[in-house]
Design a protein around this motif. Structure first.
Motif, PDB file in Angstrom:
ATOM      1  N   GLN A 446       9.713  49.772  14.949  1.00 33.76           N
ATOM      2  CA  GLN A 446       8.108  50.107  14.844  1.00 33.76           C
ATOM      3  C   GLN A 446       7.339  48.551  14.677  1.00 33.76           C
ATOM      4  OE1 GLN A 446       6.679  53.226  12.211  1.00 33.76           O
ATOM      5  NE2 GLN A 446       8.517  54.376  12.710  1.00 33.76           N
ATOM      6  N   ASP A 447       8.121  47.646  14.444  1.00 32.45           N
ATOM      7  CA  ASP A 447       7.512  46.337  14.375  1.00 32.45           C
ATOM      8  C   ASP A 447       6.709  45.682  15.411  1.00 32.45           C
ATOM      9  OD1 ASP A 447       6.642  43.646  13.534  1.00 32.45           O
ATOM     10  OD2 ASP A 447       8.799  43.123  12.666  1.00 32.45           O
ATOM     11  N   PRO A 448       5.362  45.385  15.235  1.00 33.04           N
ATOM     12  CA  PRO A 448       4.794  44.820  16.566  1.00 33.04           C
ATOM     13  C   PRO A 448       5.320  43.873  17.135  1.00 33.04           C
ATOM     14  CG  PRO A 448       3.514  44.527  14.584  1.00 33.04           C
ATOM     15  CD  PRO A 448       4.597  45.674  14.130  1.00 33.04           C
ATOM     16  N   THR A 449       6.000  42.840  16.327  1.00 32.23           N
ATOM     17  CA  THR A 449       6.592  41.536  16.881  1.00 32.23           C
ATOM     18  C   THR A 449       7.720  41.859  17.985  1.00 32.23           C
ATOM     19  OG1 THR A 449       8.298  41.711  15.400  1.00 32.23           O
ATOM     20  CG2 THR A 449       6.455  40.499  14.945  1.00 32.23           C
ATOM     21  N   PHE A 450       8.259  43.206  17.820  1.00 31.85           N
ATOM     22  CA  PHE A 450       9.337  43.731  18.672  1.00 31.85           C
ATOM     23  C   PHE A 450       8.601  43.972  20.379  1.00 31.85           C
ATOM     24  CE2 PHE A 450      11.949  46.979  20.973  1.00 31.85           C
ATOM     25  CZ  PHE A 450      13.124  46.470  20.855  1.00 31.85           C
ATOM     26  N   ARG A 464      13.419  46.830   6.290  1.00 30.01           N
ATOM     27  CA  ARG A 464      12.412  47.810   5.991  1.00 30.01           C
ATOM     28  C   ARG A 464      13.095  49.375   5.596  1.00 30.01           C
ATOM     29  NH1 ARG A 464       6.913  45.482   8.643  1.00 30.01           N
ATOM     30  NH2 ARG A 464       7.135  43.420   7.778  1.00 30.01           N
ATOM     31  N   VAL A 465      14.289  49.371   6.003  1.00 34.27           N
ATOM     32  CA  VAL A 465      15.194  50.733   6.017  1.00 34.27           C
ATOM     33  C   VAL A 465      14.900  51.521   4.675  1.00 34.27           C
ATOM     34  CG1 VAL A 465      17.102  52.120   6.445  1.00 34.27           C
ATOM     35  CG2 VAL A 465      16.530  49.996   7.877  1.00 34.27           C
ATOM     36  N   PRO A 466      14.500  52.869   4.416  1.00 35.39           N
ATOM     37  CA  PRO A 466      14.429  53.599   3.429  1.00 35.39           C
ATOM     38  C   PRO A 466      15.608  53.337   2.365  1.00 35.39           C
ATOM     39  CG  PRO A 466      13.372  54.829   4.943  1.00 35.39           C
ATOM     40  CD  PRO A 466      13.982  53.680   5.670  1.00 35.39           C
ATOM     41  N   ALA A 488      13.534  63.654   8.229  1.00 39.93           N
ATOM     42  CA  ALA A 488      14.372  62.508   8.147  1.00 39.93           C
ATOM     43  C   ALA A 488      13.583  61.278   7.771  1.00 39.93           C
ATOM     44  CB  ALA A 488      14.931  62.128   9.309  1.00 39.93           C
ATOM     45  N   PRO A 489      14.048  60.188   6.925  1.00 40.55           N
ATOM     46  CA  PRO A 489      13.222  59.112   6.557  1.00 40.55           C
ATOM     47  C   PRO A 489      12.770  58.461   7.886  1.00 40.55           C
ATOM     48  CG  PRO A 489      15.449  58.970   5.396  1.00 40.55           C
ATOM     49  CD  PRO A 489      15.357  60.104   6.249  1.00 40.55           C
ATOM     50  N   TRP A 490      11.544  57.769   7.441  1.00 42.92           N
ATOM     51  CA  TRP A 490      10.942  57.152   8.581  1.00 42.92           C
ATOM     52  C   TRP A 490      11.667  56.291   9.468  1.00 42.92           C
ATOM     53  CZ3 TRP A 490       8.885  52.212   9.421  1.00 42.92           C
ATOM     54  CH2 TRP A 490       9.116  51.252   8.156  1.00 42.92           C
ATOM     55  N   LEU A 491      12.555  55.696   8.981  1.00 43.32           N
ATOM     56  CA  LEU A 491      13.605  54.682   9.723  1.00 43.32           C
ATOM     57  C   LEU A 491      14.972  55.260   9.384  1.00 43.32           C
ATOM     58  CD1 LEU A 491      12.428  51.059   9.354  1.00 43.32           C
ATOM     59  CD2 LEU A 491      12.377  52.307  11.689  1.00 43.32           C
TER      60      LEU A 491
END
Length: 602
Positions: A446-450, A464-466, A488-491
């Motif tokens: 989800q990182d915009p840099t990717f 940033r994983v839960p 599920a967790p968001w990541l």
């Protein structure tokens, strides 16, 4: 006679922030209080007993404001509202009250360089005409070769690149449908930069500060603190547009001999010598930022309780960073030199020396940090073939770390950081020894840099994983004891998180969690945060040995290739490595990739 260009040291040795241990909470990944797979403020409140038991002094919350979440909340649509993802203002107030009841201070993240493109101000700017007061709150410019009344101006105003990749300018469509002006966004297109020459912007941010101070916030972490002011004329620049590039910081500069690092006037700051690799950036570390922070210092002074600010400023050398923490500006600045040193005794010793000297020149305390939400976790970095590298994310196709080696070195580096005078910042999960999620699939990112770099830069999702709270529960207990049907967790979390879950380490002798608890208790009991550093005879960084005294404690960190003897007359009282048969006091050798605290046997 004292040098009149150097401000007198602060006379606040008892200020809570001077030697505090601050725990960074990334709200969406810390704890989920309502079972929707997204961390929230109720989750933070629920886990405050854990943080109290850990032994930290304060909690820093990454942004929880109303936001479209294009950049994990660092794109703020309303600075005075909590995003529904994280709860409500009532949830914030309840969390703050409970934190204070437990003796924990609360620091909130402030994002003053840019807003979201969904902020009311930017919406008004898009509806207004070029040159209007609404547009003057942001940095709008005509394109190059703009001819009034024509469709020209197709080229961006200058050649600046976004920190996240791609151009730093986007063109708008005017209200009448015609191609229009360009706006600056040093980060994502959805993060337009504010114009800090504008009085409306200055007054609005003062109001935002007071809003959170009135609610009881103890301080602010200031995002991109070095980026608010841009060079007049916005000249072209051929340098690297990045917060940090590899192991180097953009704008890598050195002071001209004779410049006084404490000099502080409203006049132009001393000239900076320019490295041929990194010419001075026209949008980072401009001298004008200091007037802003002097103004904010006066706002904080209206309130009691030693309110504070800490700067996120990727600035080198250390003397330049020290300018942000002069007595009438901020109280602290993150020490990225220490973070970037990696697992290397010479680099770490140089960073410690430079940081302590620069901070002392302006009477400020140092800060020590090894990881945060923007960096690959140090547990993983230190397990790479070169443990001084600073990758911008790690993916499945990249070198994979030696997990056991990285963890051993991370534990050892933590004992070094926690024994240094000043304030220490911990990133959530490091007390569990969590690694980076290095095999996260592209579909989950989800990182915009990717996306802005078409995957060339992996980005920051892996750190940033839960968090894992309970090994036997769905999502490792991130959402509490919920059914398998819960979101599920968001990541997604890696399987390696299971054995590292908090419930697996709680009370487990030798676990990383118990090591952190012991080290924090030792630091507090021996007042290491208010001490000093004196290199000892054992200090030999060229051989991989880092050794210093702080009070009656000697710290010996072995970053070399062979075990090192425990100095005569000393006994180990705490070690980052496993306890040998018997007890630590019986240790005669400090193994490689291990740090010990020593005290005299006498």
């Amino acid at each position: 006679m004292p040098d009149p260009t150097v401000p007198a040291p602060r006379h606040t040795p008892s200020a809570w922030w001077a030697d505090a241990v601050v725990y960074q909470v990334y709200p969406r990944s810390f704890a989920d209080g309502n079972g929707d797979g997204m961390g929230d403020l109720r989750g933070v409140t629920d886990r405050l007993p854990y943080l109290e038991q850990l032994g930290v002094d304060a909690v820093w919350l990454s942004p929880f404001y109303k936001s479209p979440q294009a950049d994990g909340g660092y794109d703020v649509a309303d600075y005075r509202q909590v995003d529904p993802l994280f709860g409500s203002l009532a949830d914030f107030d309840a969390m703050l009250q409970e934190a204070h009841r437990r003796g924990l201070k609360v620091i909130v993240d402030l994002v003053p360089n840019h807003t979201s493109d969904e902020h009311q101000w930017f919406r008004e700017a898009l509806m207004a005409a070029p040159g209007s007061p609404e547009r003057e709150r942001y940095i709008f410019r005509d394109g190059k070769d703009q001819v009034p009344g024509t469709g020209d101006g197709k080229r961006a105003p200058n050649n600046w690149k976004s920190v996240f990749g791609g151009p730093a300018w986007s063109r708008v469509t005017e209200a009448d449908g015609s191609p229009g002006q360009w706006y600056l966004h040093l980060f994502d297109t959805k993060q337009p930069d504010l114009n800090w020459d504008n009085p409306d912007v200055q007054e609005e941010m003062r109001s935002v500060l007071r809003f959170w101070l009135d609610r009881g916030a103890d301080g602010f972490r200031v995002d991109v603190a070095h980026g608010l002011v841009k060079e007049p004329g916005l000249p072209d620049w051929e340098g690297v547009a990045a917060m940090v590039e590899g192991t180097s910081v953009p704008g890598r500069e050195s002071h001209r001999p004779g410049d006084a690092p404490g000099a502080h006037t409203d006049a132009e700051e001393p000239h900076r010598a320019v490295s041929p690799m990194y010419p001075p950036s026209p949008f980072f570390d401009q001298d004008g930022v200091h007037a802003i922070y002097r103004d904010w210092n006066r706002v904080l002074a209206e309130y009691g309780g030693d309110r504070m600010m800490v700067a996120e400023a990727w600035v080198e050398p250390a003397e330049r960073l020290a300018r942000y923490v002069r007595p009438d500006e901020m109280q602290q600045a993150f020490n990225f030199d220490f973070l970037l040193a990696g697992w290397d005794a010479e680099r770490m010793a140089d960073a410690i020396d430079a940081s302590l000297a620069a901070a002392a020149s302006v009477g400020a305390p140092c800060t020590w940090v090894l990881s945060n939400h923007d960096t690959v976790r140090h547990t993983t970095r230190f397990g790479l073939k070169d443990p001084t590298t600073f990758p911008k994310g790690i993916g499945p196709g990249d070198e994979q770390p030696d997990a056991a080696l990285g963890l051993a070195r991370a534990r050892a580096a933590t004992l070094v950081a926690l024994a240094l005078p000043g304030s220490a910042y911990l990133y959530q999960g490091e007390e569990l020894g969590l690694p980076e999620h290095t095999t996260l699939p592209a579909s989950a990112r989800q990182d915009p840099t990717f996306f802005r770099t078409n995957g060339a830069e992996i980005g920051r999702d892996g750190c940033r994983v839960p968090l894992p709270w309970a090994a036997g529960q769905p999502g490792f207990g991130f959402s509490g004891a919920v059914s398998a049907e819960a979101p599920a967790p968001w990541l997604p979390q890696p399987e390696s998180f299971g054995p590292l879950a908090a419930d697996q380490q709680d009370g487990e002798e030798g676990s990383t969690l118990e090591l952190y608890r012991a080290a924090l208790a030792f630091r507090s009991a021996r007042h290491l945060g208010s001490g000093s550093v004196e290199w000892t005879d054992e200090h030999a960084p060229e051989s991989g040995l880092l050794a210093f005294r702080n009070g009656d404690v000697v710290v010996l960190s072995n970053m070399g290739f062979a075990s090192a003897p425990v100095p005569d007359g000393y006994a180990v009282v705490l070690s980052s490595g496993p306890e040998p048969a018997g007890d630590w006091a019986a240790m005669q050798e400090v193994p490689v990739d291990c740090t010990v605290y020593l005290q005299s046997r006498r």
